[in-house]
Scaffold this motif. Sequence first.
Motif, PDB file in Angstrom:
ATOM      1  N   LYS A 181     -12.370  -6.953  10.005  1.00  0.00           N
ATOM      2  CA  LYS A 181     -12.890  -6.197   8.872  1.00  0.00           C
ATOM      3  C   LYS A 181     -12.673  -4.690   9.022  1.00  0.00           C
ATOM      4  CE  LYS A 181     -16.405  -9.611   7.598  1.00  0.00           C
ATOM      5  NZ  LYS A 181     -17.844  -9.856   7.368  1.00  0.00           N
ATOM      6  N   THR A 182     -12.049  -4.290  10.126  1.00  0.00           N
ATOM      7  CA  THR A 182     -11.750  -2.881  10.349  1.00  0.00           C
ATOM      8  C   THR A 182     -10.689  -2.411   9.362  1.00  0.00           C
ATOM      9  OG1 THR A 182     -12.295  -2.976  12.696  1.00  0.00           O
ATOM     10  CG2 THR A 182     -10.792  -1.226  12.008  1.00  0.00           C
ATOM     11  N   GLU A 183     -10.902  -1.239   8.779  1.00  0.00           N
ATOM     12  CA  GLU A 183      -9.943  -0.708   7.805  1.00  0.00           C
ATOM     13  C   GLU A 183      -8.865   0.117   8.510  1.00  0.00           C
ATOM     14  OE1 GLU A 183     -11.414   1.350   4.427  1.00  0.00           O
ATOM     15  OE2 GLU A 183     -12.945  -0.149   3.977  1.00  0.00           O
ATOM     16  N   TYR A 184      -7.608  -0.150   8.128  1.00  0.00           N
ATOM     17  CA  TYR A 184      -6.469   0.583   8.669  1.00  0.00           C
ATOM     18  C   TYR A 184      -5.747   1.304   7.533  1.00  0.00           C
ATOM     19  CZ  TYR A 184      -6.839  -2.359  12.886  1.00  0.00           C
ATOM     20  OH  TYR A 184      -7.270  -3.001  14.020  1.00  0.00           O
ATOM     21  N   ALA A 185      -4.897   2.253   7.916  1.00  0.00           N
ATOM     22  CA  ALA A 185      -4.029   2.935   6.950  1.00  0.00           C
ATOM     23  C   ALA A 185      -2.759   3.365   7.660  1.00  0.00           C
ATOM     24  CB  ALA A 185      -4.736   4.151   6.356  1.00  0.00           C
TER      25      ALA A 185
ATOM     26  N   ASP B  81      -8.293  -9.158   4.734  1.00  0.00           N
ATOM     27  CA  ASP B  81      -7.702  -9.167   3.391  1.00  0.00           C
ATOM     28  C   ASP B  81      -6.238  -9.609   3.443  1.00  0.00           C
ATOM     29  OD1 ASP B  81     -10.034  -8.354   2.218  1.00  0.00           O
ATOM     30  OD2 ASP B  81      -9.500  -6.222   2.174  1.00  0.00           O
TER      31      ASP B  81
ATOM     32  N   TYR C 115       0.854  -1.192   0.000  1.00  0.00           N
ATOM     33  CA  TYR C 115       0.000   0.000   0.000  1.00  0.00           C
ATOM     34  C   TYR C 115       0.891   1.243   0.000  1.00  0.00           C
ATOM     35  CZ  TYR C 115      -3.013  -3.738   1.579  1.00  0.00           C
ATOM     36  OH  TYR C 115      -3.687  -4.943   1.678  1.00  0.00           O
TER      37      TYR C 115
ATOM     38  N   ASP D  99      -4.162   4.629   0.557  1.00  0.00           N
ATOM     39  CA  ASP D  99      -4.484   3.201   0.600  1.00  0.00           C
ATOM     40  C   ASP D  99      -4.921   2.768   1.999  1.00  0.00           C
ATOM     41  OD1 ASP D  99      -3.854   2.718  -2.069  1.00  0.00           O
ATOM     42  OD2 ASP D  99      -1.727   2.446  -1.619  1.00  0.00           O
ATOM     43  N   SER D 100      -5.866   1.856   2.055  1.00  0.00           N
ATOM     44  CA  SER D 100      -6.279   1.263   3.324  1.00  0.00           C
ATOM     45  C   SER D 100      -6.348  -0.248   3.169  1.00  0.00           C
ATOM     46  CB  SER D 100      -7.642   1.816   3.774  1.00  0.00           C
ATOM     47  OG  SER D 100      -8.644   1.487   2.824  1.00  0.00           O
ATOM     48  N   PHE D 101      -6.403  -0.965   4.289  1.00  0.00           N
ATOM     49  CA  PHE D 101      -6.390  -2.420   4.253  1.00  0.00           C
ATOM     50  C   PHE D 101      -7.117  -2.963   5.472  1.00  0.00           C
ATOM     51  CE2 PHE D 101      -2.547  -0.664   6.085  1.00  0.00           C
ATOM     52  CZ  PHE D 101      -2.481  -1.268   7.340  1.00  0.00           C
ATOM     53  N   THR D 102      -7.519  -4.231   5.384  1.00  0.00           N
ATOM     54  CA  THR D 102      -8.132  -4.915   6.527  1.00  0.00           C
ATOM     55  C   THR D 102      -7.298  -6.137   6.876  1.00  0.00           C
ATOM     56  OG1 THR D 102      -9.519  -6.464   5.278  1.00  0.00           O
ATOM     57  CG2 THR D 102     -10.412  -4.249   5.661  1.00  0.00           C
TER      58      THR D 102
ATOM     59  N   ARG E  85      -9.393   3.630   9.784  1.00  0.00           N
ATOM     60  CA  ARG E  85     -10.091   4.386   8.748  1.00  0.00           C
ATOM     61  C   ARG E  85     -11.600   4.147   8.838  1.00  0.00           C
ATOM     62  NH1 ARG E  85      -6.965   5.920   4.081  1.00  0.00           N
ATOM     63  NH2 ARG E  85      -5.373   7.298   4.969  1.00  0.00           N
TER      64      ARG E  85
END
Length: 332
Positions: free
Chosen positions: A178-182, A128, A117, A122-125, A169
């Motif tokens: 499922k929490t989105e991070y960045a 993923d 990323y 960009d963000s990710f879980t 995020r």
Amino acid sequence: MEQKCPICNKKHEIIDDVNEFNTKVYKCQKTKCKIHESVFYGIDDAEKEKRLNAIYNFLYEHPFADKHKTYWRFFFEETNNAPYEHYNINVFHLMHNYPYNIEKRINAILLALNKLYPTIADSFTIKDLYTNHPRLFYPESLSMGEEKVIKEFVSIYSILSKLDFIELRAKVQGEPEKTEYALTYEGLKKINELMQDNQNSNKIFIAMSFDQDVEYIELAFKESIADAGFQPVIIKDKEHNNYIMPEIFYEIENCAAIVMDLTKPNFGAYYEAGYALGLKKQVIACCKETTFNNSKIKPHFDISQKSMIIWKDEADLKEKLTKRIKYTINVK
């Protein structure tokens, strides 16, 4: 035969290949490799997991051995020797850089996240990451099941969050995977520090044959490196009481660049240059004109396409190499 791949943790075709290299062939998009039985012989589950993590991370950086899509072949042997062919990889050497403590593991995760990323948008879980890159973050064990692995991932990302290296995020209540991070500004600063750590080095590593008939090349390398304002390092000059390959890796990791001789064929030099390239180091290849123009002994096709210094005599070599170092490597 289809079964779960121990490296990528997904089901796909696995072909027994006992007639060549005593291996199993793992055929999937992430694990294009052949693994010798020696990698798993006589070790406990914890050590096996570490070696699989190391193989996965190597494959993430180098999917194939060459442009012809040659499969890597992994083996394990406690030896100082480099492999005889460039596509044979000794896992014993890979383990030298394994992040055994939490600080090194966090650093490795940050560098990996930056590759996956690269922009601040960009963000990710965690879900993923677990699904697509299960071993990229050196989990303790994928065999303990998805729920426990994700819990381990969540713990790691909690540490990253407390260090202000990542931020939330979009939070999904009750489903932390499922929490989105960045990555944060502090995280990107830390990544930049990690990437710059060895670029301030005043050392240049020499990769070449130690045969007497090329000693004059070694001397020319040392003089050129010194004239350019750097300290030449060659492993045969170093006093130590350890296995030689970890010492070579240490010196390469802590140098600004590598100067490589291709006049005298040497598999060790190819191996060291490949390791340096994997660390994003500059590799300056040099070859005598008579060797380069001889179709029988000229450098391997894959590297002969690289811009290199072709020299006629020692004076020519020293002049060209000193200029190349000064123009491609900044003295800090």
